[in-house]
Design a protein around this motif. Structure first.
Motif, PDB file in Angstrom:
ATOM      1  N   ARG A 152     -54.903  30.682 -14.150  1.00  0.00           N
ATOM      2  CA  ARG A 152     -53.688  30.083 -13.613  1.00  0.00           C
ATOM      3  C   ARG A 152     -53.631  30.391 -12.122  1.00  0.00           C
ATOM      4  N   ARG A 153     -53.198  29.425 -11.355  1.00  0.00           N
ATOM      5  CA  ARG A 153     -53.081  29.622  -9.900  1.00  0.00           C
ATOM      6  C   ARG A 153     -51.620  29.488  -9.506  1.00  0.00           C
ATOM      7  N   ARG A 154     -51.169  30.416  -8.684  1.00  0.00           N
ATOM      8  CA  ARG A 154     -49.770  30.416  -8.260  1.00  0.00           C
ATOM      9  C   ARG A 154     -49.723  30.609  -6.740  1.00  0.00           C
ATOM     10  N   GLU A 155     -48.672  30.086  -6.169  1.00  0.00           N
ATOM     11  CA  GLU A 155     -48.546  30.186  -4.713  1.00  0.00           C
ATOM     12  C   GLU A 155     -47.107  30.543  -4.361  1.00  0.00           C
ATOM     13  N   TRP A 156     -46.972  31.476  -3.401  1.00  0.00           N
ATOM     14  CA  TRP A 156     -45.656  31.970  -3.025  1.00  0.00           C
ATOM     15  C   TRP A 156     -45.439  31.718  -1.540  1.00  0.00           C
ATOM     16  N   LEU A 157     -44.288  31.135  -1.228  1.00  0.00           N
ATOM     17  CA  LEU A 157     -43.897  30.975   0.171  1.00  0.00           C
ATOM     18  C   LEU A 157     -42.865  32.051   0.473  1.00  0.00           C
ATOM     19  N   MET A 158     -43.285  33.032   1.270  1.00  0.00           N
ATOM     20  CA  MET A 158     -42.430  34.178   1.548  1.00  0.00           C
ATOM     21  C   MET A 158     -41.388  33.825   2.608  1.00  0.00           C
ATOM     22  N   ASP A 159     -40.286  34.569   2.588  1.00  0.00           N
ATOM     23  CA  ASP A 159     -39.203  34.311   3.535  1.00  0.00           C
ATOM     24  C   ASP A 159     -39.649  34.505   4.977  1.00  0.00           C
ATOM     25  N   ASP A 160     -40.645  35.337   5.204  1.00  0.00           N
ATOM     26  CA  ASP A 160     -41.126  35.569   6.571  1.00  0.00           C
ATOM     27  C   ASP A 160     -42.195  34.558   6.999  1.00  0.00           C
ATOM     28  N   GLY A 161     -42.424  33.544   6.157  1.00  0.00           N
ATOM     29  CA  GLY A 161     -43.353  32.478   6.520  1.00  0.00           C
ATOM     30  C   GLY A 161     -44.754  32.637   5.984  1.00  0.00           C
ATOM     31  N   ARG A 162     -45.066  33.794   5.411  1.00  0.00           N
ATOM     32  CA  ARG A 162     -46.403  33.996   4.868  1.00  0.00           C
ATOM     33  C   ARG A 162     -46.595  33.197   3.580  1.00  0.00           C
ATOM     34  N   VAL A 163     -47.842  32.864   3.289  1.00  0.00           N
ATOM     35  CA  VAL A 163     -48.190  32.168   2.050  1.00  0.00           C
ATOM     36  C   VAL A 163     -49.118  33.082   1.248  1.00  0.00           C
ATOM     37  N   ILE A 164     -48.710  33.442   0.034  1.00  0.00           N
ATOM     38  CA  ILE A 164     -49.512  34.312  -0.835  1.00  0.00           C
ATOM     39  C   ILE A 164     -50.071  33.470  -1.975  1.00  0.00           C
ATOM     40  N   PHE A 165     -51.355  33.578  -2.165  1.00  0.00           N
ATOM     41  CA  PHE A 165     -52.040  32.807  -3.196  1.00  0.00           C
ATOM     42  C   PHE A 165     -52.523  33.765  -4.280  1.00  0.00           C
ATOM     43  N   SER A 166     -52.201  33.445  -5.538  1.00  0.00           N
ATOM     44  CA  SER A 166     -52.567  34.320  -6.657  1.00  0.00           C
ATOM     45  C   SER A 166     -53.440  33.566  -7.649  1.00  0.00           C
ATOM     46  N   VAL A 167     -54.509  34.226  -8.084  1.00  0.00           N
ATOM     47  CA  VAL A 167     -55.361  33.690  -9.145  1.00  0.00           C
ATOM     48  C   VAL A 167     -55.205  34.629 -10.344  1.00  0.00           C
ATOM     49  N   VAL A 168     -54.607  34.111 -11.388  1.00  0.00           N
ATOM     50  CA  VAL A 168     -54.271  34.936 -12.567  1.00  0.00           C
ATOM     51  C   VAL A 168     -55.228  34.578 -13.697  1.00  0.00           C
ATOM     52  N   THR A 169     -55.941  35.581 -14.215  1.00  0.00           N
ATOM     53  CA  THR A 169     -56.801  35.386 -15.379  1.00  0.00           C
ATOM     54  C   THR A 169     -56.082  35.930 -16.612  1.00  0.00           C
ATOM     55  N   VAL A 170     -55.721  35.037 -17.492  1.00  0.00           N
ATOM     56  CA  VAL A 170     -55.038  35.422 -18.728  1.00  0.00           C
ATOM     57  C   VAL A 170     -56.100  35.659 -19.792  1.00  0.00           C
ATOM     58  N   LEU A 171     -56.173  36.911 -20.284  1.00  0.00           N
ATOM     59  CA  LEU A 171     -57.194  37.289 -21.259  1.00  0.00           C
ATOM     60  C   LEU A 171     -56.778  36.862 -22.666  1.00  0.00           C
ATOM     61  N   PRO A 172     -57.731  36.812 -23.588  1.00  0.00           N
ATOM     62  CA  PRO A 172     -57.424  36.360 -24.959  1.00  0.00           C
ATOM     63  C   PRO A 172     -56.310  37.152 -25.641  1.00  0.00           C
ATOM     64  N   ASP A 173     -56.145  38.448 -25.292  1.00  0.00           N
ATOM     65  CA  ASP A 173     -55.113  39.242 -25.956  1.00  0.00           C
ATOM     66  C   ASP A 173     -53.738  39.084 -25.313  1.00  0.00           C
ATOM     67  N   GLY A 174     -53.625  38.219 -24.278  1.00  0.00           N
ATOM     68  CA  GLY A 174     -52.331  37.987 -23.645  1.00  0.00           C
ATOM     69  C   GLY A 174     -52.113  38.783 -22.382  1.00  0.00           C
ATOM     70  N   SER A 175     -52.929  39.824 -22.140  1.00  0.00           N
ATOM     71  CA  SER A 175     -52.812  40.556 -20.878  1.00  0.00           C
ATOM     72  C   SER A 175     -53.406  39.700 -19.762  1.00  0.00           C
ATOM     73  N   ASN A 176     -53.161  40.121 -18.513  1.00  0.00           N
ATOM     74  CA  ASN A 176     -53.720  39.343 -17.414  1.00  0.00           C
ATOM     75  C   ASN A 176     -54.092  40.220 -16.247  1.00  0.00           C
ATOM     76  N   ILE A 177     -55.070  39.726 -15.496  1.00  0.00           N
ATOM     77  CA  ILE A 177     -55.513  40.375 -14.257  1.00  0.00           C
ATOM     78  C   ILE A 177     -55.377  39.332 -13.153  1.00  0.00           C
TER      79      ILE A 177
END
Length: 597
Positions: free
Chosen positions: A123-148
């Motif tokens: 899963r890919r997520r993107e955050w627009l921070m109040d200070d103008g920064r853009v944070i990009f997250s790559v989330v790997t959801v494992l078969p047991d439901g946990s994620n890294i």
């Protein structure tokens, strides 16, 4: 080898020599290390705090197992906020920013990390921070439901990408959409068009703008183009789409239901705006514009067709004398195709030796003999036959090859005049474009040197348009030519708006009265009075006067009584090829007018 050493080596391998991280590789090793050594959380966290990317691990209940310092820095969490056991929901409420929807086609990297089959989903997520920064997250959801998840600050990359995207779709000089972006906008407008809606596409081109770059420099040209863009933008308003297609070409897309009235009003407004002078320092620059208009769906329901037909209409507007707008018609297409074919033939004419010069005598009324000849260009096409000068000379000026043709005429005329008696002068017409786009002085010097004739035998004829193009830059050229002993004539005197005023700007050697003033002098008192006044004016200014278009003995007799200097016209002789010059001179010396013509 212990887990810490192994994991550290793997992390090192995932970081390049320039400090960049191979995200795909790093994700794969993080997943593997977590699965193998996940219970040793302290060891895992120690290693991860040295990573350049933020990293977080959540269990199946979406509670934080561990994270590194970079994760806390990116999202602004304190050490006591991002602690093991805190929920995703609790952390999300503390993020000073908002998650925004990802646009995959625009932002997804081709190098996005992947997970081996059976090890989870991305899963890919993107955050627009109040200070103008853009944070990009790559989330790997494992078969047991946990994620890294791996988190990175992509603010600069995003800015660079957006800048590149902007440059790819906008003109850097004016900031307007470019041709690529405009095509996209036309595509969208056509696809969204309502059944009763018409779309007008206006293709604009500044008339003879190249002369500004040539005479005043590209920097001045760019300044004028920016001002032109602003004026057109103001005329078009935000309701219409404006683009710069390149050089001095612009386009407008207008949507609505009241066509062609709306687009006609728009064209009128643009013409008024651009007719106002432009200023560069103390220099005043005047421009005109030609416009071609095509309407959808009548003139095309596809972008390529609509653009092409607007371009055809523009070509027709320029062919009709510029300063006009023309609506596309089906008849134009065949006309423009024929015009393009003529242009192609014209470009080959000089190489194929299809040009020749004919010469029309200049007759001195006091001496009653031929005193010179005017060189007139003729084009003998192998299949078209004799092409009229009024058909191909304006085309040569428009497409920019008149400078080369003019250079050929100068050399040919001087070369053939070298065989005549030394008291016979040669007159050559010079286009305004030869002043602005060529090196006329050098061309004249070379022609005279190659022919080895006296400069005093050469007479250059210019029209009022030469001075109107750019008086400040033209006058030094005229003075340089006059200093060499070359004579300068104003041709077609009286047909322009400012002919009289231009006589005071430069000491012309001669004025040539246009043939339109000659036709009625025998029976029209007003025409006779005008002719009389111009001859007196020339005498007062010390300029010789030549009257063109003399066709009858009565006209000649009247001009003799007015003490006119020279005449030219079919009564003396029509234009003749160079081989007839000796015969014409012989007849002139014998005093037999009948033998001359």
């Amino acid at each position: 080898m212990d887990a810490e050493t192994l994991f550290w080596q793997q992390c090192t391998q995932a970081v390049g020599s320039d400090g960049s991280v191979d995200a795909k590789r790093l994700m794969a090793l993080v997943i593997e290390t977590y699965r193998s050594h996940g219970r040793n959380h302290a060891l895992f966290a120690l290693v991860l705090d040295n990573l350049p990317l933020g990293l977080s691990v959540f269990d199946a209940a979406q509670r934080l197992i561990l994270c590194n310092d970079r994760f806390r820095q990116l999202f602004g969490f304190s050490a006591d906020q991002a602690v093991p056991g805190v929920s995703v929901r609790a952390l999300s409420t503390r993020i000073r920013g908002k998650e925004r929807k990802m646009v995959r086609s625009k932002y997804r990297s081709k190098e996005a990390p992947a997970v081996p089959p059976g090890q989870g989903r991305i899963r890919r997520r993107e955050w627009l921070m109040d200070d103008g920064r853009v944070i990009f997250s790559v989330v790997t959801v494992l078969p047991d439901g946990s994620n890294i998840a791996i988190h990175s600050d992509i603010t600069e990359e995003r800015k660079a990408a957006e800048q590149i995207a902007h440059l790819a779709h906008h003109d850097p000089l004016t900031g307007l959409p470019n041709r690529i972006r405009f095509r996209e906008q036309v595509d969208a407008a056509l696809s969204e068009r309502a059944p009763d809606e018409q779309i007008a596409l206006v293709h604009l081109n500044l008339d003879r703008f190249k002369s500004i770059n040539d005479t005043m420099g590209v920097s001045t040209g760019d300044t004028i183009l920016r001002q032109v863009a602003e004026r057109i933008r103001a005329s078009a308003s935000s309701e219409n789409t404006l683009a710069r297609l390149g050089s001095d070409e612009f386009a407008i897309l207008q949507r609505g239901r009241q066509q062609p009235w709306n687009v006609t009003a728009l064209a009128d407004q643009i013409r008024r705006e651009l007719s106002e002078p432009f200023f560069r320092g103390d220099k005043q620059i005047e421009l005109s514009v030609s416009m071609g208009i095509a309407l959808a769906p009548e003139d095309g329901a596809e972008t390529d067709v609509l653009l092409r037909n607007a371009g055809v209409a523009l070509s027709q507007a320029k062919a009709d004398g510029r300063k006009h707008e023309r609506f596309f018609t089906t008849e134009m297409a065949s006309s423009i195709q024929a015009r393009h074919a003529l242009e192609a033939d014209l470009r080959l004419a000089s190489h194929n030796d299809e040009f020749e010069l004919h010469y029309q005598p200049l007759y001195d009324l006091r001496q009653q003999r031929i005193c010179g000849f005017e060189a007139l260009l003729r084009w003998n096409h192998p299949t078209r036959g004799r092409v009229p000068p009024m058909e191909f000379i304006p085309l040569a000026e428009e497409v920019g090859i008149v400078v080369d043709i003019g250079r050929w005429v100068l050399r040919k005329a001087c070369s053939e005049a070298a065989c005549w008696p030394e008291d016979i002068k040669i007159a050559v017409n010079v286009s305004a474009i030869q002043f602005t786009s060529g090196n006329l002085v050098a061309d004249v010097d070379e022609a005279i040197a190659e022919a080895a004739i006296s400069p005093a035998r050469l007479e250059l004829e210019i029209t009022e348009s030469v001075l109107m193009e750019n008086l400040d830059d033209t006058l030094p050229i005229l003075h340089a030519l006059k200093e060499r002993g070359i004579r300068i004539s104003m041709d077609d005197f009286g047909t322009g708006y400012s002919s009289l005023s231009y006589l005071s700007s430069f000491p012309f050697d001669k004025i040539k009265i246009d043939k339109s003033f000659v036709c009625g002098i025998s029976e029209n008192n007003e025409a006779y009075a005008i002719m009389h006044a111009i001859i007196l004016l020339g005498d007062a200014l010390g300029m010789r006067v030549t009257v063109e278009g003399v066709e009858t003995a009565e006209q000649k007799s009247l001009l003799e009584s007015e003490e006119c200097d020279e005449i030219q016209g079919y009564y003396i002789s029509p234009p003749a090829p160079a081989r007839d010059i000796a015969r014409l001179l012989s007849a002139s010396r014998s005093g037999s007018m009948e033998k001359v013509g």
